[in-house]
Every structure is written in structure tokens, then in C-alpha cells.
Design a protein around this motif. Structure first.
Motif, PDB file in Angstrom:
ATOM      1  N   LEU A  55       1.016  -1.325   0.144  1.00 14.57           N
ATOM      2  CA  LEU A  55       0.035  -0.081  -0.034  1.00 14.57           C
ATOM      3  C   LEU A  55       0.771   1.242   0.168  1.00 14.57           C
ATOM      4  N   ARG A  56       1.898   1.286   0.766  1.00 15.53           N
ATOM      5  CA  ARG A  56       2.704   2.265   0.861  1.00 15.53           C
ATOM      6  C   ARG A  56       3.487   2.533  -0.613  1.00 15.53           C
ATOM      7  N   TRP A  57       3.652   1.611  -1.169  1.00 17.25           N
ATOM      8  CA  TRP A  57       4.328   1.646  -2.471  1.00 17.25           C
ATOM      9  C   TRP A  57       3.298   2.188  -3.669  1.00 17.25           C
ATOM     10  N   THR A  58       2.224   1.607  -3.579  1.00 13.63           N
ATOM     11  CA  THR A  58       1.376   2.089  -4.572  1.00 13.63           C
ATOM     12  C   THR A  58       0.519   3.266  -4.446  1.00 13.63           C
ATOM     13  N   ASN A  59       0.451   3.542  -3.134  1.00  9.53           N
ATOM     14  CA  ASN A  59      -0.162   4.776  -2.888  1.00  9.53           C
ATOM     15  C   ASN A  59       0.596   6.074  -2.660  1.00  9.53           C
ATOM     16  N   LEU A  61       4.897   5.783  -2.599  1.00  8.93           N
ATOM     17  CA  LEU A  61       6.241   5.758  -3.152  1.00  8.93           C
ATOM     18  C   LEU A  61       6.306   5.759  -4.688  1.00  8.93           C
ATOM     19  N   ARG A  62       5.736   5.200  -5.334  1.00  9.72           N
ATOM     20  CA  ARG A  62       5.591   4.797  -6.749  1.00  9.72           C
ATOM     21  C   ARG A  62       6.031   6.129  -7.415  1.00  9.72           C
ATOM     22  N   PRO A  63       6.914   6.100  -8.565  1.00 11.93           N
ATOM     23  CA  PRO A  63       7.604   7.343  -8.938  1.00 11.93           C
ATOM     24  C   PRO A  63       6.590   7.776  -9.975  1.00 11.93           C
ATOM     25  N   ASP A  64       5.774   7.104 -10.582  1.00  7.11           N
ATOM     26  CA  ASP A  64       4.668   7.843 -11.373  1.00  7.11           C
ATOM     27  C   ASP A  64       3.297   8.147 -10.825  1.00  7.11           C
ATOM     28  N   ILE A  65       3.625   8.766  -9.782  1.00 10.19           N
ATOM     29  CA  ILE A  65       2.379   9.185  -9.051  1.00 10.19           C
ATOM     30  C   ILE A  65       2.279  10.837  -9.137  1.00 10.19           C
ATOM     31  N   LYS A  66       1.376  11.171  -9.651  1.00  7.84           N
ATOM     32  CA  LYS A  66       1.217  12.695  -9.395  1.00  7.84           C
ATOM     33  C   LYS A  66       0.381  12.959  -8.118  1.00  7.84           C
ATOM     34  N   ARG A  67       0.905  14.125  -7.475  1.00  7.97           N
ATOM     35  CA  ARG A  67       0.455  14.488  -6.075  1.00  7.97           C
ATOM     36  C   ARG A  67       0.050  15.812  -6.354  1.00  7.97           C
ATOM     37  N   GLY A  68      -0.862  16.122  -5.368  1.00  7.32           N
ATOM     38  CA  GLY A  68      -1.336  17.687  -5.234  1.00  7.32           C
ATOM     39  C   GLY A  68      -2.702  17.631  -5.676  1.00  7.32           C
ATOM     40  N   LYS A  69      -3.159  18.930  -5.940  1.00  6.16           N
ATOM     41  CA  LYS A  69      -4.666  19.106  -5.996  1.00  6.16           C
ATOM     42  C   LYS A  69      -5.153  18.467  -7.434  1.00  6.16           C
ATOM     43  N   PHE A  70      -6.452  18.148  -7.545  1.00  3.79           N
ATOM     44  CA  PHE A  70      -6.984  17.855  -8.898  1.00  3.79           C
ATOM     45  C   PHE A  70      -7.316  18.833  -9.643  1.00  3.79           C
ATOM     46  N   CYS A  71      -6.981  18.897 -10.974  1.00  3.37           N
ATOM     47  CA  CYS A  71      -7.533  19.930 -11.794  1.00  3.37           C
ATOM     48  C   CYS A  71      -8.895  19.733 -12.126  1.00  3.37           C
ATOM     49  N   ARG A  88     -15.959   1.887  -8.339  1.00  5.53           N
ATOM     50  CA  ARG A  88     -14.890   1.181  -8.628  1.00  5.53           C
ATOM     51  C   ARG A  88     -13.429   2.273  -8.999  1.00  5.53           C
ATOM     52  N   TRP A  89     -13.011   2.271  -7.839  1.00  9.14           N
ATOM     53  CA  TRP A  89     -11.894   3.296  -7.973  1.00  9.14           C
ATOM     54  C   TRP A  89     -10.700   2.662  -8.721  1.00  9.14           C
ATOM     55  N   SER A  90     -10.332   1.480  -8.629  1.00  9.12           N
ATOM     56  CA  SER A  90      -9.290   1.116  -9.337  1.00  9.12           C
ATOM     57  C   SER A  90      -9.596   1.436 -10.973  1.00  9.12           C
ATOM     58  N   LYS A  98      -1.858   8.874 -13.423  1.00 10.53           N
ATOM     59  CA  LYS A  98      -0.983   9.347 -12.440  1.00 10.53           C
ATOM     60  C   LYS A  98      -1.586   9.381 -10.792  1.00 10.53           C
ATOM     61  N   ARG A  99      -2.885   9.024 -10.970  1.00 11.18           N
ATOM     62  CA  ARG A  99      -3.301   9.126  -9.470  1.00 11.18           C
ATOM     63  C   ARG A  99      -3.844   7.814  -8.934  1.00 11.18           C
ATOM     64  N   THR A 100      -3.784   7.664  -7.848  1.00 13.12           N
ATOM     65  CA  THR A 100      -3.843   6.247  -7.249  1.00 13.12           C
ATOM     66  C   THR A 100      -5.547   5.987  -6.991  1.00 13.12           C
ATOM     67  N   ASP A 101      -5.990   5.065  -6.848  1.00 11.03           N
ATOM     68  CA  ASP A 101      -7.261   4.854  -6.417  1.00 11.03           C
ATOM     69  C   ASP A 101      -7.589   5.349  -5.180  1.00 11.03           C
ATOM     70  N   ASN A 102      -6.828   5.233  -4.346  1.00  9.15           N
ATOM     71  CA  ASN A 102      -6.844   5.791  -2.949  1.00  9.15           C
ATOM     72  C   ASN A 102      -7.135   7.431  -3.041  1.00  9.15           C
ATOM     73  N   GLU A 103      -6.165   7.816  -3.705  1.00 14.72           N
ATOM     74  CA  GLU A 103      -6.578   9.251  -3.846  1.00 14.72           C
ATOM     75  C   GLU A 103      -7.601   9.799  -4.395  1.00 14.72           C
ATOM     76  N   ILE A 104      -8.153   9.085  -5.471  1.00  9.20           N
ATOM     77  CA  ILE A 104      -9.422   9.309  -6.198  1.00  9.20           C
ATOM     78  C   ILE A 104     -10.580   9.250  -4.996  1.00  9.20           C
ATOM     79  N   LYS A 105     -10.370   8.051  -4.657  1.00  5.21           N
ATOM     80  CA  LYS A 105     -11.385   7.568  -3.486  1.00  5.21           C
ATOM     81  C   LYS A 105     -11.501   8.740  -2.453  1.00  5.21           C
ATOM     82  N   ASN A 106     -10.496   9.138  -1.914  1.00  5.82           N
ATOM     83  CA  ASN A 106     -10.345  10.306  -0.871  1.00  5.82           C
ATOM     84  C   ASN A 106     -11.063  11.494  -1.251  1.00  5.82           C
ATOM     85  N   TYR A 107     -10.554  11.770  -2.606  1.00  2.00           N
ATOM     86  CA  TYR A 107     -11.048  13.068  -3.285  1.00  2.00           C
ATOM     87  C   TYR A 107     -12.526  13.105  -3.559  1.00  2.00           C
ATOM     88  N   TRP A 108     -12.872  11.997  -3.708  1.00  2.05           N
ATOM     89  CA  TRP A 108     -14.595  11.981  -4.060  1.00  2.05           C
ATOM     90  C   TRP A 108     -15.288  12.150  -2.962  1.00  2.05           C
TER      91      TRP A 108
END
Length: 407
Positions: A55-59, A61-71, A88-90, A98-108
DNA sequence: AACGTTTGCAACCGCCAAACA
DNA sequence: TTGTTTGGCGGTTGCAAACGT
């Protein structure tokens, strides 16, 4: 028997990760890949369970993750996909690479759900919650609502069909291009498609809307000659036979309509969903019973959808048939869909909007604050906004290219 | 300034299904 | 064929920061 918890060992650390732990995990995966997550913590010298590492990796540490506010555009995509796919967040995340399902879920949960509620739209069903104030005729209201549901269901089924097809397509392409996994040395094997909810194979599903329609009317009306109308539609609830019983609107599916999600798209055919007021007829035929499978993915490129909507309250036809505007990230459609949707979206929200570096979107906030949003407007505005809302969702489906990670 | 409430997000939990033995 | 293991998913929780009174 049930499986034992992965973190049943005592002494394993839980809670927030320290920078040192992050560094260990990152270094190990960069060097060896994650391999077996269960075995990873010991090898990496971490007092964590494998699941926590994953979870730590996928949400995070993964290098291809875009963080920050959603446009704004990302927000639109999330809302539209949520309307199609639900929680179905995934699957939704595959459309926001570049967004994780967890991030999307939280944002939703923290932003978008509230905003839709503010708009008077049920964030679960994406249906208006305030129909009651717009119509004194309960049946009329239901009919209009069902019309929206029909559009939704059609679009959703189509999206799911695409989803499965694309996952299979990707599976094949991964086998041909394993370099795509260079970032993740021991990522899931190339022949393992992204985990997605499978679309039932075999006989195509009947539109749920039709079942709802039946349920709405069967109480008071005897369905005539409807029991066999479903054809091979696997228990499809018949709609034929409703004719004339709806006071305001009907579902009228051309024979192509069911094919939209199951068959017959490939010949540049026009798929048509038609809601014609005054007379009820419809079918939920499964046509040939063939769910579109791999090998015909090209069919979607030539798809030409036209959606007509006619009811007692609305009479509009809109078409999204411009294949030249099927960009990956920018839903298209007749008129300036993005702006219209954005206006609709933002009109009920004065919250912070962010500039999206990724897509170059400027702040769409404009001067729409204080409008009270779609739900607060007069009935006609409300209906127009609501129509745009659904139109945007349909457009997303229509505009998504066949090589989209989502569809 | 202090306290209570709300918000945002990282992380955990439990379930499920595919893979494996 | 059956039981076990593993990875993945969605829901939920806990906590810190932000905000309001």
C-alpha cells in the motif's frame, strides 16, 4: 476456511511510515522489484507486513504518481466515470494514470460527493434528488427520471464492454511490449491485465432501467405480450407492451441500441437511444446474444452515437459523432462540452479550484459563483443543467478512444 | 489564546477472487 | 478437486492540520 490476517505477527509496526522506512522500501524495490510482497519486509529490513508495504508503495512511493490538487478536468473525469462505474476506484484510476485509486477515492469522498450533493445530484446514483419540486405529476417525474437512467445504463454498459475489451487488448500489448514495466521490475506479470470488474459474458445483460421501468408500471398495468420480448437477453425484462401506458414518455430502443453494448458497432452504425414522449414501446433484445469480445476493438473507433431525448418536458437531440475529437483526456462533444460541464460543476461550488499543470487548464471558476447551482435554479434551468450533466457523461463514453486505458 | 469542530489524507481492515500447491 | 496463499479492492478509521467560535 478464511485466511489468516497478514499482519497477525506481533512486533510488526503499524501507522505512519517514517522517512527511513520509505527509503528502505524504495531502495529495495528499485533494486529488486517487489517480488512477493509477503516476503519483502524481511528482505528489505522492514518491520511491516507485506500488505502495508504494498500500500505504501502503490499509494505513495511509486515514482509515477502525481500528487497535489486535482484539476478541473480530472474532477470532471472522476465524476463522469463514477456515474458510469460507481465506486470502482481502481477502474476510475486507470483513466487518471498518475492518480491512485486511494487518492481518487479520498477526493471523491471529501470533495466531489459533497459538491454533487450541493448541486442536488445524488452522488450515488447521479440522479437529481429534487425531481419532486419540478413536477406535480409523479409519473411524469418517474418517466423523466427513468429516461436519464436509461441513458446512464446504456452508457455504463457500453463502458464496461469497452473496459473488458481494453483490458484484454492491453494484456496482449503488454506481452508484446514488456518494457512498459521497466519502472516496476517485478510488477504484475505482463499477461495479467489490470484488475477490473469483469463484464458478464454470454447473453448480454438487459438494461436495468428496463426492469425499473417494468417495475414502475407493472403494478398498475398488465404487461401485454411482453414476456417474450427479451429474446436471448438472459431474463431480460420485457418492455415491449408498455405502449400508450406512460403518460409522458417512453423508452424506445432501436434495434441497434442493445448492440451498442453487445454487438454490431463495427460497421460505423449509429447507435440510437430514443425517448419519445406519448407512446411507450421498447425492447430489450439481446440480439444475437454475443457480447463483443476481443478482436473487434476497432469497432469502437467508428462508433457513431446519436442520442435523442424527447419527453414531455424536454425535446432535444444531441449527437456526439465527431471522431476527430476523441482525445485521450479531453472529453469532447457537441458544442463546448468541457466549458458547459465545468460551469455546471462549478456553479454550485465556490471552493478552491486549482490550476492543472498537467493539462494546462486554467482556473475555470469564472464568475459563476452565487448562481445557487443547478438544483437551485428554476425548473427549466435545472432541467437544462441536468441534461448537460448526463450529456457530458454520455459524451465521455462516446469520446473515449479505443486506446484509452479506461475504455 | 484556548477550545471545539471540521476537513483532508494516509493507512488499516476485511472481503473477494485468482493463482497456486 | 480442494484447500491455501496472495494480491487487489473498496470501505472505514485515526490523526493532524485547518478553521471557527
Amino acid at each position: 476456511m478464511g485466511r489468516s490476517p497478514c499482519c497477525d505477527k506481533v512486533g510488526l509496526k503499524k501507522g505512519p511510515w517514517t522517512p527511513e522506512e520509505d527509503q528502505k522500501l524504495l531502495a529495495y524495490i528499485e533494486e529488486h522489484g517487489h517480488g512477493s510482497w509477503r516476503a519483502l519486509p524481511a528482505k528489505a529490513g522492514l518491520q511491516r507486513c507485506g500488505k502495508s508495504c504494498r500500500l505504501r508503495w502503490t499509494n505513495y512511493l511509486r515514482p509515477d504518481i502525481k500528487r497535489g490538487k486535482f484539476c478541473v478536468q480530472e474532477e470532471q473525469t472522476i465524476i463522469q466515470l463514477h456515474a458510469l462505474l460507481g465506486n470502482r476506484w481502481s477502474a476510475i484510476a486507470t483513466h487518471l494514470p498518475k492518480r491512485t485509486d486511494n487518492e481518487i477515492k479520498n477526493y471523491w469522498n471529501t470533495h466531489l460527493k459533497k459538491r454533487l450533493a450541493k448541486m442536488g445530484i445524488d452522488p450515488v446514483t447521479h440522479k437529481p434528488k429534487t425531481d419532486a419540486i419540478l413536477s406535480t405529476d409523479g409519473q411524469s417525474k418517474n418517466a423523466a427520471n427513468l429516461s436519464h437512467m436509461a441513458q446512464w445504463e446504456s452508457a455504463r454498459l457500453e463502458a464496461e464492454a469497452r473496459l473488458v475489451r481494453q483490458s484484454k487488448l492491453r494484456s496482449n500489448s503488454f506481452q508484446n511490449d514488456p518494457d512498459q514495466f521497466s519502472l516496476l521490475p517485478s510488477s504484475p506479470p505482463p499477461n495479467k491485465p489490470p484488475s477490473m470488474v469483469p463484464v458478464p459474458q454470454g447473453p448480454p445483460r438487459c438494461l436495468d432501467i428496463l426492469k425499473a421501468w417494468n417495475g414502475a408500471w407493472s403494478n398498475s398495468n398488465e404487461l401485454a405480450a411482453g414476456t417474450s420480448a427479451g429474446g436471448p437477453g438472459a431474463g431480460a425484462a420485457p418492455v415491449t407492451g408498455l405502449g400508450g401506458e406512460s403518460p409522458t414518455s417512453t423508452l424506445s430502443y432501436s434495434e441497434n441500441a442493445p448492440q451498442m453494448s453487445s454487438n454490431g458497432i463495427g460497421d460505423n452504425s449509429t447507435t440510437l437511444i430514443e425517448f419519445v414522449g406519448g407512446n411507450s414501446s421498447g425492447s430489450c433484445e439481446g440480439t444475437t446474444g454475443n457480447t463483443k469480445e476481443e478482436g473487434d476493438q476497432e469497432d469502437w473507433k467508428g462508433m457513431n452515437n446519436s442520442v435523442s431525448f424527447t419527453s414531455g418536458l424536454q425535446d432535444v437531440t444531441w449527437t456526439s459523432a465527431d471522431p476527430d475529437h476523441r482525445h485521450h483526456d479531453v472529453p469532447s462533444g457537441g458544442g463546448n462540452f468541457v466549458e458547459r460541464f465545468t460551469d455546471l460543476l462549478l456553479s454550485s461550488n465556490s471552493g478552491d479550484r486549482s490550476f492543472c499543470e498537467g493539462c494546462g487548464e486554467s482556473d475555470h471558476n469564472g464568475d459563476v459563483s452565487g448562481s445557487g447551482g443547478a438544483a437551485a435554479g428554476p425548473g427549466s434551468d435545472y432541467l437544462e443543467d441536468n441534461k448537460n450533466y448526463w450529456n457530458s457523461i454520455l459524451n465521455l463514453v462516446n469520446s473515449s478512444p479505443s486506446d484509452s486505458p479506461m475504455f
